[in-house]
Design a protein around this motif. Structure first.
Motif, PDB file in Angstrom:
ATOM      1  N   LEU A 130      96.305 -41.092 -24.801  1.00 14.81           N
ATOM      2  CA  LEU A 130      94.781 -41.227 -26.150  1.00 14.81           C
ATOM      3  C   LEU A 130      94.256 -42.640 -26.009  1.00 14.81           C
ATOM      4  CD1 LEU A 130      95.175 -38.340 -28.456  1.00 14.81           C
ATOM      5  CD2 LEU A 130      94.702 -37.858 -26.038  1.00 14.81           C
ATOM      6  N   VAL A 131      92.456 -42.071 -25.299  1.00 14.93           N
ATOM      7  CA  VAL A 131      91.836 -43.671 -25.675  1.00 14.93           C
ATOM      8  C   VAL A 131      90.949 -42.667 -26.474  1.00 14.93           C
ATOM      9  CG1 VAL A 131      92.371 -44.499 -24.031  1.00 14.93           C
ATOM     10  CG2 VAL A 131      90.433 -42.722 -24.052  1.00 14.93           C
ATOM     11  N   ASP A 132      89.917 -44.358 -27.116  1.00 12.23           N
ATOM     12  CA  ASP A 132      88.634 -44.149 -27.960  1.00 12.23           C
ATOM     13  C   ASP A 132      87.327 -42.415 -27.072  1.00 12.23           C
ATOM     14  OD1 ASP A 132      85.781 -44.430 -29.189  1.00 12.23           O
ATOM     15  OD2 ASP A 132      87.266 -45.213 -30.814  1.00 12.23           O
ATOM     16  N   ALA A 133      87.351 -42.254 -26.541  1.00 10.40           N
ATOM     17  CA  ALA A 133      86.502 -41.461 -25.415  1.00 10.40           C
ATOM     18  C   ALA A 133      86.994 -39.541 -26.016  1.00 10.40           C
ATOM     19  CB  ALA A 133      85.569 -41.244 -24.201  1.00 10.40           C
ATOM     20  N   ASP A 134      88.397 -39.878 -25.909  1.00  6.05           N
ATOM     21  CA  ASP A 134      88.885 -38.027 -26.455  1.00  6.05           C
ATOM     22  C   ASP A 134      89.005 -37.814 -27.800  1.00  6.05           C
ATOM     23  OD1 ASP A 134      90.085 -38.688 -23.732  1.00  6.05           O
ATOM     24  OD2 ASP A 134      92.244 -39.502 -24.921  1.00  6.05           O
ATOM     25  N   PHE A 135      88.756 -38.725 -28.202  1.00  4.08           N
ATOM     26  CA  PHE A 135      88.025 -38.386 -29.673  1.00  4.08           C
ATOM     27  C   PHE A 135      87.167 -38.052 -30.082  1.00  4.08           C
ATOM     28  CE2 PHE A 135      92.338 -40.270 -30.011  1.00  4.08           C
ATOM     29  CZ  PHE A 135      92.900 -39.743 -30.936  1.00  4.08           C
ATOM     30  N   ILE A 158      91.719 -45.817 -35.006  1.00  2.00           N
ATOM     31  CA  ILE A 158      92.584 -46.357 -35.085  1.00  2.00           C
ATOM     32  C   ILE A 158      94.114 -46.315 -34.654  1.00  2.00           C
ATOM     33  CG2 ILE A 158      93.695 -48.658 -36.677  1.00  2.00           C
ATOM     34  CD1 ILE A 158      91.097 -48.556 -38.132  1.00  2.00           C
ATOM     35  N   PRO A 159      94.777 -46.737 -33.887  1.00  2.00           N
ATOM     36  CA  PRO A 159      96.021 -46.590 -33.024  1.00  2.00           C
ATOM     37  C   PRO A 159      97.152 -46.726 -33.950  1.00  2.00           C
ATOM     38  CG  PRO A 159      95.173 -47.158 -31.132  1.00  2.00           C
ATOM     39  CD  PRO A 159      94.308 -47.452 -32.447  1.00  2.00           C
ATOM     40  N   LEU A 384      95.265 -53.266 -25.705  1.00  2.00           N
ATOM     41  CA  LEU A 384      94.602 -53.061 -27.701  1.00  2.00           C
ATOM     42  C   LEU A 384      93.471 -53.253 -27.676  1.00  2.00           C
ATOM     43  CD1 LEU A 384      96.610 -56.513 -28.898  1.00  2.00           C
ATOM     44  CD2 LEU A 384      97.884 -54.008 -28.335  1.00  2.00           C
ATOM     45  N   TRP A 385      93.401 -52.056 -28.166  1.00  2.00           N
ATOM     46  CA  TRP A 385      91.897 -50.989 -28.252  1.00  2.00           C
ATOM     47  C   TRP A 385      91.758 -50.411 -29.896  1.00  2.00           C
ATOM     48  CZ3 TRP A 385      91.111 -45.765 -29.226  1.00  2.00           C
ATOM     49  CH2 TRP A 385      92.781 -45.122 -29.283  1.00  2.00           C
TER      50      TRP A 385
END
Length: 385
Positions: A130-135, A158-159, A384-385
């Motif tokens: 998952l990435v930030d845009a999915d949320f 924050i992962p 790292l994101w």
């Protein structure tokens, strides 16, 4: 014949003289009428304008524009303002009208969103991809809260990471500015997951998915099934809410807006790579030398826009995570003790992703003391994101 010609000439002279006299009389009449009109117009006073008729009191107060100063500003007196923090939101009025009771005022103050009272949602058992845009893509976008601006007003996603290896786990922490926003997002995600379970085909005998444009419970169900990716419809979503007071781990995440190894002293989120080697534990200088050699070979040094020490060793925690007994995605104790991780800081997200494509699952450069024919160690690189 001669007599006829004389009569015609006489008739022509008579008609010509009559026309000349008629023209002279008409010109004299026009001049007299014009003279009378001019005399009458000069005797009448000039007619007032519409503005003067509608606003007679403004006629004397207006000044010509040429007489006004170049920078003519109207002086407006300033009124003293009281401190907003000390204003009573429910002032008691005089007379028969009475303010609300003290209990009602306290209840309204507790129910209203506060300026800064952070809340956290924890999504467990989710995909690591998952990435930030999915949320943010599926956030309510102000439909339930009037002050909600942007994509759901999520402060940060924050992962979750294993503090002993710094590798990503299957958990995500969602930071919100207050509990009201967190509860709204949690209820909305639970509703979307329920709708995805109801309208996703599960077998050959399941009904066809809804066509585009089908509105169910105020949502375009076709778009929803395409955008929703937090949890597979076949599984039960596990999203928990956490409010103040927080534990030590969550409190540090809120304080640093992430993990301090990545956000201090400069936030490198979204432009850094986690680097480690399987089967070998090189030194920091060896890792930096290998990356520099690869940069010389490709004609562009990695981290050239960052400067300084762009490869730093991660300070890992010797203590296992607090919920280690509840998780099955962490490394064994023996492997955690011998883990070595580095953070490679790069210029931007594009360069960081290129670094991952270049180095992930790539053999680490051969060492001088390595036996020929031995299987070389393998590099792992994680964005790292």
């Amino acid at each position: 014949m001669h007599t006829l010609l004389l009569l015609q000439a006489k008739f022509l002279r008579t008609s010509l003289s009559w026309r000349i006299s008629s023209c002279a009389r008409s010109k004299h009449y026009s001049k007299s009428v014009r003279a009378k009109g001019e005399t009458a117009g000069s005797s009448q006073p000039p007619r007032a304008s519409l503005f003067d008729e509608l606003f007679p009191e403004e006629k004397e107060g207006l000044q010509p524009t040429a007489n006004r100063p170049e920078h003519d500003e109207l002086h407006v007196p300033r009124l003293p303002l009281s401190d907003v923090d000390h204003l009573d939101p429910y002032p008691a009025s005089s007379g028969s009208l009475r303010g609300p009771s003290k209990k009602r005022a306290e209840a309204a103050a507790q129910g209203a969103p506060k300026q800064w009272d952070p809340a956290v949602l924890v999504l467990n058992r989710a995909s690591k991809s998952l990435v930030d845009a999915d949320f943010r893509r599926i956030a309510p976008k102000g439909r339930h809260i009037g002050e909600w601006t942007g994509p759901g007003d999520i402060l940060k996603v924050i992962p979750g990471r294993d503090t002993s290896t710094f590798q990503q786990t299957n958990s995500y922490f969602l930071l919100f500015p207050n509990p009201a926003y967190a509860r709204t997002y949690q209820n909305y995600i639970t509703k979307l997951h329920r709708m995805s379970q109801e309208h996703t085909p599960k077998s050959l005998h399941s009904p066809l998915p809804p066509p585009p444009g089908t509105i169910i419970e105020g949502e375009d169900i076709h778009t929803l099934l395409q955008d929703y990716a937090l949890c597979p419809p076949s599984q039960r979503i596990n999203i928990l809410s956490m409010f103040s007071p927080f534990g030590a781990t969550v409190r540090r995440l809120i304080e640093y807006q992430g993990y301090p190894q990545l956000t201090e002293p400069i936030d490198n989120t979204g432009r850094a790579v986690l680097f480690w080697v399987e089967g070998h534990y090189p030194t920091t200088n060896a890792v930096r030398a290998a990356i520099d050699q690869d940069g010389r070979e490709r004609g562009l040094h990695w981290g050239s826009t960052v400067g300084g020490r762009y490869v730093e060793k991660v300070e890992l925690s010797s203590q296992p995570p607090e919920d280690l007994e509840q998780r099955d995605d962490v490394e064994p104790v023996a492997q955690r003790r011998s883990s070595r991780r580095w953070i490679v800081k790069l210029g931007d997200e594009n360069e960081a992703r290129r670094f991952v494509r270049t180095w992930h699952r790539r053999p680490f450069p051969l060492l001088s003391d390595q036996v020929r024919g031995e299987k070389p160690p393998v590099v792992n690189a994680e964005f790292l994101w």
